[in-house]
Design an enzyme around this catalytic site. Sequence first.
Site, PDB file in Angstrom:
ATOM      1  N   ARG A   1       0.850  -1.173   0.000  1.00 19.80           N
ATOM      2  CA  ARG A   1       0.000   0.000   0.000  1.00 19.80           C
ATOM      3  C   ARG A   1       0.895   1.235   0.000  1.00 19.80           C
ATOM      4  O   ARG A   1       2.047   1.183   0.414  1.00 19.80           O
ATOM      5  CB  ARG A   1      -0.922   0.024   1.228  1.00 19.80           C
ATOM      6  CG  ARG A   1      -0.190   0.131   2.550  1.00 19.80           C
ATOM      7  CD  ARG A   1      -1.153   0.120   3.720  1.00 19.80           C
ATOM      8  NE  ARG A   1      -0.455   0.349   4.980  1.00 19.80           N
ATOM      9  CZ  ARG A   1      -0.173   1.554   5.471  1.00 19.80           C
ATOM     10  NH1 ARG A   1      -0.523   2.632   4.799  1.00 19.80           N
ATOM     11  NH2 ARG A   1       0.451   1.685   6.621  1.00 19.80           N
TER      12      ARG A   1
ATOM     13  N   ARG B   1      -3.274  10.797   0.919  1.00 18.40           N
ATOM     14  CA  ARG B   1      -4.182  11.614   1.721  1.00 18.40           C
ATOM     15  C   ARG B   1      -4.807  12.690   0.843  1.00 18.40           C
ATOM     16  O   ARG B   1      -4.098  13.391   0.128  1.00 18.40           O
ATOM     17  CB  ARG B   1      -3.424  12.308   2.855  1.00 18.40           C
ATOM     18  CG  ARG B   1      -2.901  11.395   3.919  1.00 18.40           C
ATOM     19  CD  ARG B   1      -2.289  12.243   5.025  1.00 18.40           C
ATOM     20  NE  ARG B   1      -1.548  11.399   5.949  1.00 18.40           N
ATOM     21  CZ  ARG B   1      -0.466  11.788   6.594  1.00 18.40           C
ATOM     22  NH1 ARG B   1       0.008  13.016   6.409  1.00 18.40           N
ATOM     23  NH2 ARG B   1       0.145  10.973   7.430  1.00 18.40           N
TER      24      ARG B   1
ATOM     25  N   ARG C   1      20.584  -4.751   2.655  1.00 16.73           N
ATOM     26  CA  ARG C   1      21.074  -3.538   2.036  1.00 16.73           C
ATOM     27  C   ARG C   1      21.792  -2.744   3.118  1.00 16.73           C
ATOM     28  O   ARG C   1      21.398  -2.758   4.289  1.00 16.73           O
ATOM     29  CB  ARG C   1      19.927  -2.707   1.463  1.00 16.73           C
ATOM     30  CG  ARG C   1      19.325  -3.291   0.209  1.00 16.73           C
ATOM     31  CD  ARG C   1      20.262  -3.222  -0.980  1.00 16.73           C
ATOM     32  NE  ARG C   1      20.352  -1.862  -1.515  1.00 16.73           N
ATOM     33  CZ  ARG C   1      21.251  -1.478  -2.409  1.00 16.73           C
ATOM     34  NH1 ARG C   1      22.163  -2.337  -2.843  1.00 16.73           N
ATOM     35  NH2 ARG C   1      21.259  -0.242  -2.874  1.00 16.73           N
TER      36      ARG C   1
ATOM     37  N   ARG D   1      18.840  10.825   0.054  1.00 14.57           N
ATOM     38  CA  ARG D   1      18.316  11.960   0.809  1.00 14.57           C
ATOM     39  C   ARG D   1      19.438  12.734   1.472  1.00 14.57           C
ATOM     40  O   ARG D   1      20.564  12.236   1.613  1.00 14.57           O
ATOM     41  CB  ARG D   1      17.297  11.520   1.858  1.00 14.57           C
ATOM     42  CG  ARG D   1      17.794  10.507   2.882  1.00 14.57           C
ATOM     43  CD  ARG D   1      16.652  10.075   3.787  1.00 14.57           C
ATOM     44  NE  ARG D   1      17.039   8.978   4.660  1.00 14.57           N
ATOM     45  CZ  ARG D   1      16.220   8.398   5.540  1.00 14.57           C
ATOM     46  NH1 ARG D   1      14.971   8.806   5.646  1.00 14.57           N
ATOM     47  NH2 ARG D   1      16.638   7.409   6.301  1.00 14.57           N
TER      48      ARG D   1
ATOM     49  N   GLU E   1      22.903  10.567   2.249  1.00 12.90           N
ATOM     50  CA  GLU E   1      22.740   9.132   2.504  1.00 12.90           C
ATOM     51  C   GLU E   1      22.786   8.361   1.185  1.00 12.90           C
ATOM     52  O   GLU E   1      22.019   8.644   0.265  1.00 12.90           O
ATOM     53  CB  GLU E   1      21.414   8.888   3.216  1.00 12.90           C
ATOM     54  CG  GLU E   1      21.177   7.436   3.599  1.00 12.90           C
ATOM     55  CD  GLU E   1      19.937   7.276   4.447  1.00 12.90           C
ATOM     56  OE1 GLU E   1      19.919   7.803   5.578  1.00 12.90           O
ATOM     57  OE2 GLU E   1      18.967   6.638   3.967  1.00 12.90           O
TER      58      GLU E   1
ATOM     59  N   TYR F   1      12.497  -5.367   9.477  1.00 16.72           N
ATOM     60  CA  TYR F   1      12.673  -3.959   9.770  1.00 16.72           C
ATOM     61  C   TYR F   1      11.572  -3.507  10.717  1.00 16.72           C
ATOM     62  O   TYR F   1      10.392  -3.632  10.414  1.00 16.72           O
ATOM     63  CB  TYR F   1      12.649  -3.107   8.507  1.00 16.72           C
ATOM     64  CG  TYR F   1      12.928  -1.658   8.803  1.00 16.72           C
ATOM     65  CD1 TYR F   1      14.235  -1.215   8.967  1.00 16.72           C
ATOM     66  CD2 TYR F   1      11.902  -0.749   8.964  1.00 16.72           C
ATOM     67  CE1 TYR F   1      14.515   0.100   9.274  1.00 16.72           C
ATOM     68  CE2 TYR F   1      12.162   0.567   9.271  1.00 16.72           C
ATOM     69  CZ  TYR F   1      13.464   0.985   9.425  1.00 16.72           C
ATOM     70  OH  TYR F   1      13.736   2.287   9.741  1.00 16.72           O
TER      71      TYR F   1
ATOM     72  N   ASP G   1      10.019  -0.376  13.327  1.00 21.74           N
ATOM     73  CA  ASP G   1      10.062   0.964  13.881  1.00 21.74           C
ATOM     74  C   ASP G   1      10.458   0.867  15.352  1.00 21.74           C
ATOM     75  O   ASP G   1      10.311  -0.183  15.994  1.00 21.74           O
ATOM     76  CB  ASP G   1       8.693   1.643  13.755  1.00 21.74           C
ATOM     77  CG  ASP G   1       8.373   2.054  12.326  1.00 21.74           C
ATOM     78  OD1 ASP G   1       9.326   2.355  11.572  1.00 21.74           O
ATOM     79  OD2 ASP G   1       7.177   2.071  11.964  1.00 21.74           O
TER      80      ASP G   1
END
Length: 368
Positions: free
Chosen positions: A172, A176, A249, A280, A300, A348, A350
């Site tokens: 997904r 917004r 990675r 970035r 980065e 991964y 958070d």
Amino acid sequence: MSKKYDYLIVGSGLFGAVFAYQAKRSGKKVLVIDKRPQLGGNIYCENIAGVNVHKYGPHIFHTSNKTVWDFVTSLVEFNNFINMPLANYRGKLYNLPFNMNTFYALWGVTTPQEAAQKIAEQKRRAAAEPQNLEEQALALVGRDIYETLIKGYTEKQWGRQCTELPAFIIKRLPVRFTFDNNYFNDRYQGIPVGGYNKLSAALLQDVETKTGCDFFTDRSHWENLADKIVYTGEIDRYYDYKFGKLEYRSLRWETEILDCTNYQGSALVNYTEAAVPYTRIIEHKHFEFGTQAQTIISREYPAEWQEGAEPFYPINDAKNTALYNKYAELAQKEKNVIFGGRLAEYKYYDMDRVMGRALKSFEVGNRP
């Protein structure tokens, strides 16, 4: 014969530090070791010219889990930083995540109905059953958003063409139809006042720690010190790669001190054009609303993981997931080893989820 410690914790990142905190508060004898020269894992900040530099990439704490939020704010105070990154494509700026500001910059539309119609028109031309990441993105948001804001960035991040990446990587994409630039939907968000080292210090206060210690250089010594091990490193390395090596990675950063007070006006600007080699630029002072005379930026660069490099992102494709599952089966049979964190679980996470899992792991591991 009883051992010196109840727990040896391998790694001082969030999983290990939270577990150590809980264990210490419960009266357990704990030793935390880390192969790096400092504590804190990937949330460690290096102070340069008075700016807390996120040495291992930017970390913004966000959660809707009130238990975790209450826990972390009982340790340190948080500021009210809101993550509102930008994307730079060929010199033009777009807001992230995709919202009405983004759609206005792309198409000049000013109403949600116009934006939804534009996306729907482009989606109709997408493949019915996406077979790769490109087809999945086109099915979700259409060609303009894909080519401007997704394709180049994603191919740099993963080092592969989007047509070679599995569709499930982007099941997904947040869209917004409001003028809301807050990247996260979570209820709570911020950065520890004074930087993340304050959080690590609070978690590891009064806990015995040793840095510059690689568990694997003298494994038998460390294993004989404690009744149980909390292991937060690469799970395949723990088992001596008996089934093969998992893939990752990696990342590298080029950091500069600039003689200006403000370089880009935002903590994070993504560069989505393929021709720009970095993904970035991070301007660290903006995480803490800094007013220093100088500013620090980090470019980065994604990189292929090689032996000796830092493994940052697990590659959760079918091949690596099948390989990890073999190691996970071994881990589940361990009676005195707890595996936790993104490397040990090859996933991964958070920060709030890592902390929540560490709190739960300690609770489960210490039930009567």
